[in-house]
Design a protein around this motif. Structure first.
Motif, PDB file in Angstrom:
ATOM      1  N   UNK A 119       0.860  -1.192   0.000  1.00  0.00           N
ATOM      2  CA  UNK A 119       0.000   0.000   0.000  1.00  0.00           C
ATOM      3  C   UNK A 119       0.891   1.234   0.000  1.00  0.00           C
ATOM      4  N   UNK A 120       0.473   2.220  -0.768  1.00  0.00           N
ATOM      5  CA  UNK A 120       1.254   3.444  -0.876  1.00  0.00           C
ATOM      6  C   UNK A 120       0.885   4.394   0.256  1.00  0.00           C
ATOM      7  N   UNK A 121       1.343   4.042   1.459  1.00  0.00           N
ATOM      8  CA  UNK A 121       1.117   4.881   2.628  1.00  0.00           C
ATOM      9  C   UNK A 121       2.458   5.159   3.294  1.00  0.00           C
ATOM     10  N   UNK A 306     -18.393  15.928  10.718  1.00  0.00           N
ATOM     11  CA  UNK A 306     -18.400  14.989   9.595  1.00  0.00           C
ATOM     12  C   UNK A 306     -18.560  13.580  10.158  1.00  0.00           C
ATOM     13  N   UNK A 307     -19.578  12.882   9.717  1.00  0.00           N
ATOM     14  CA  UNK A 307     -19.798  11.516  10.196  1.00  0.00           C
ATOM     15  C   UNK A 307     -19.151  10.484   9.275  1.00  0.00           C
ATOM     16  N   UNK A 308     -19.257  10.717   7.960  1.00  0.00           N
ATOM     17  CA  UNK A 308     -18.707   9.774   6.988  1.00  0.00           C
ATOM     18  C   UNK A 308     -18.171  10.523   5.775  1.00  0.00           C
ATOM     19  N   UNK A 309     -17.277   9.854   5.047  1.00  0.00           N
ATOM     20  CA  UNK A 309     -16.758  10.385   3.787  1.00  0.00           C
ATOM     21  C   UNK A 309     -17.256   9.488   2.666  1.00  0.00           C
ATOM     22  N   UNK A 310     -17.893  10.081   1.662  1.00  0.00           N
ATOM     23  CA  UNK A 310     -18.492   9.320   0.567  1.00  0.00           C
ATOM     24  C   UNK A 310     -17.593   9.351  -0.664  1.00  0.00           C
ATOM     25  N   UNK A 311     -17.535   8.242  -1.358  1.00  0.00           N
ATOM     26  CA  UNK A 311     -16.955   8.199  -2.694  1.00  0.00           C
ATOM     27  C   UNK A 311     -18.124   8.146  -3.661  1.00  0.00           C
ATOM     28  N   UNK A 312     -18.406   9.279  -4.284  1.00  0.00           N
ATOM     29  CA  UNK A 312     -19.623   9.382  -5.095  1.00  0.00           C
ATOM     30  C   UNK A 312     -19.534   8.553  -6.363  1.00  0.00           C
ATOM     31  N   UNK A 313     -18.318   8.112  -6.728  1.00  0.00           N
ATOM     32  CA  UNK A 313     -18.165   7.287  -7.924  1.00  0.00           C
ATOM     33  C   UNK A 313     -18.335   5.807  -7.609  1.00  0.00           C
ATOM     34  N   UNK A 314     -17.612   5.319  -6.585  1.00  0.00           N
ATOM     35  CA  UNK A 314     -17.680   3.890  -6.246  1.00  0.00           C
ATOM     36  C   UNK A 314     -18.892   3.556  -5.390  1.00  0.00           C
ATOM     37  N   UNK A 315     -19.542   4.611  -4.847  1.00  0.00           N
ATOM     38  CA  UNK A 315     -20.707   4.452  -3.968  1.00  0.00           C
ATOM     39  C   UNK A 315     -20.354   3.714  -2.677  1.00  0.00           C
ATOM     40  N   UNK A 316     -19.106   3.918  -2.212  1.00  0.00           N
ATOM     41  CA  UNK A 316     -18.706   3.409  -0.909  1.00  0.00           C
ATOM     42  C   UNK A 316     -18.650   4.566   0.073  1.00  0.00           C
ATOM     43  N   UNK A 317     -18.874   4.294   1.366  1.00  0.00           N
ATOM     44  CA  UNK A 317     -18.678   5.331   2.368  1.00  0.00           C
ATOM     45  C   UNK A 317     -17.720   4.848   3.446  1.00  0.00           C
ATOM     46  N   UNK A 318     -16.976   5.818   4.007  1.00  0.00           N
ATOM     47  CA  UNK A 318     -15.867   5.526   4.899  1.00  0.00           C
ATOM     48  C   UNK A 318     -15.971   6.339   6.182  1.00  0.00           C
ATOM     49  N   UNK A 319     -15.256   5.860   7.211  1.00  0.00           N
ATOM     50  CA  UNK A 319     -15.053   6.683   8.388  1.00  0.00           C
ATOM     51  C   UNK A 319     -14.034   7.775   8.040  1.00  0.00           C
ATOM     52  N   UNK A 324      -8.255   4.515   3.461  1.00  0.00           N
ATOM     53  CA  UNK A 324      -8.578   4.443   2.028  1.00  0.00           C
ATOM     54  C   UNK A 324      -9.523   5.547   1.592  1.00  0.00           C
ATOM     55  N   UNK A 325      -9.424   6.707   2.206  1.00  0.00           N
ATOM     56  CA  UNK A 325     -10.310   7.814   1.824  1.00  0.00           C
ATOM     57  C   UNK A 325     -10.072   8.214   0.376  1.00  0.00           C
ATOM     58  N   UNK A 326     -11.134   8.499  -0.364  1.00  0.00           N
ATOM     59  CA  UNK A 326     -10.970   8.881  -1.775  1.00  0.00           C
ATOM     60  C   UNK A 326     -10.294  10.236  -1.917  1.00  0.00           C
TER      61      UNK A 326
END
Length: 353
Positions: A119-121, A306-319, A324-326
């Motif tokens: 992973x590129x972190x 902010x409760x969640x972060x959305x990826x409007x393309x993949x339709x996934x939501x994150x903490x 892996x935030x978009x």
């Protein structure tokens, strides 16, 4: 007569030597499990780190978050460990590999085992830099390979595929540890898909102790998998009041329904199991709370959090704390989990929002 006695004496010497050799072979063959085994499930908060000692041999599985490397270093040093025969970094999430750079830098290590997934972190780059600095080569896990640890041995049982997409948890290195008559299963953060692949590889994973996958998350410890292991004990490593709500109620319900005794680092601190090859003893009594974790809010503070972060393309939501935030197609939300799912979003499997 003297010649006969001489021949007879020589025969007795040969028999004696053979007897000694046979005795040594018999003794060697019967010693597996005689060196005491210690397994230290180290309390590193929301993360994983497990020290395993057998005789004068030692191995470490994971090293907690970035800020836990020195804690793990000090803990294993206090156990008299000056070098590691094996260091397994199950996968590149920071709560497992964050402290690995400290361990790699501070200890002589014979074998470093890591999956072939990067992973590129910044955290993972620190691990690679430490490996380069010490000139350690990485051994990739091969299912079915067996390694000795004193009188114990462990078999690689995962990962079973080279490609799980971007689901880093499923690349976790899994092992079956055997000491005399006692067996222990470790699976890192492997989720239900990877657990299914372990079951499909036909390696018998029935064991006495299960290190519960993914900190007791509902995405791991599927009923089929737990039934296949059929442990007497389970150990959950997670942080007190962690933001993910680990351990989840679904996992605890599965364990409780099967009558499995549970130990938890969030409630009990570091858990130590000791085996003589026939019996396992613990440094604490099993937990009897069966209390599921309660997720705590995180994110930017202000009039609206902010409760969640959305990826409007993949339709996934994150903490907001997810690794892996978009970077693109991102939308910050203050809505509830139920409201976001109602809009067609699915939870990220990495952070389990």
């Amino acid at each position: 007569m003297k010649k006969f006695l001489s021949v007879f004496s020589a025969f007795l010497v040969i028999v004696a030597l053979c007897g000694c050799a046979l005795g040594a072979e018999s003794q060697a063959g019967g010693t597996e499990g005689t060196d005491g085994l210690e397994i230290h499930f180290i309390d590193v908060g929301q993360g994983d780190a497990t020290l395993i000692k057998c005789g004068d041999k030692a191995m470490l599985i994971d090293a907690g978050e970035n800020d836990k490397g020195v804690l793990v270093q000090n803990y294993i040093s206090k156990q008299g460990v000056k070098a590691l025969d094996y260091f397994i970094v199950t996968h590149p999430h920071s709560d497992h590999c964050g402290g690995a750079d400290v361990i790699i830098t501070k200890f002589k290590i014979d074998t470093v085992i890591m999956p072939g997934y990067a992973r590129d972190t910044a955290t993972y780059r620190d691990v690679i830099q430490a490996l380069d600095y010490k000139q350690y080569k990485v051994t990739k896990p091969v299912v079915g390979d067996v390694y000795r640890l004193g009188d114990a041995k462990f078999t690689i049982i995962a990962p079973n595929k080279e490609d799980y997409g971007d689901e880093a948890n499923n690349y976790s290195v899994g092992i079956l540890l055997e000491h005399g008559e006692k067996k222990f299963v470790f699976t890192g953060d492997a989720e239900e898909e990877a657990e299914g692949d372990i079951l499909a590889n036909k390696i018998t994973i029935s064991a006495d102790v299960l290190k519960t996958g993914h900190h007791g998350s509902r995405t791991s410890s599927s009923e089929d998998f737990v039934q296949a292991v059929d442990p007497e004990y389970a150990v959950i490593s997670c942080g007190e009041d962690n933001e993910y709500g680990h351990p989840h109620a679904a996992t605890l319900n599965t364990l409780r329904a099967m009558g499995i005794k549970v130990f938890r680092t969030d409630e009990q601190g570091s858990i130590i199991a000791t085996s003589d090859g026939k019996q396992i003893t613990w440094n604490a009594a099993p937990s009897d709370t069966w209390k599921a974790g309660e997720p705590t809010k995180s994110g930017n503070k202000g009039s609206q959090e902010i409760t969640y972060v959305l990826n409007v393309k993949s339709k996934k939501f994150h903490r907001p704390s997810c690794e892996s935030l978009p970077k693109e197609n991102r939308s910050d939300s203050i809505q509830s989990r139920e409201e976001i799912i109602a809009q067609g979003y699915v939870p990220c499997k990495g952070c389990n929002p």
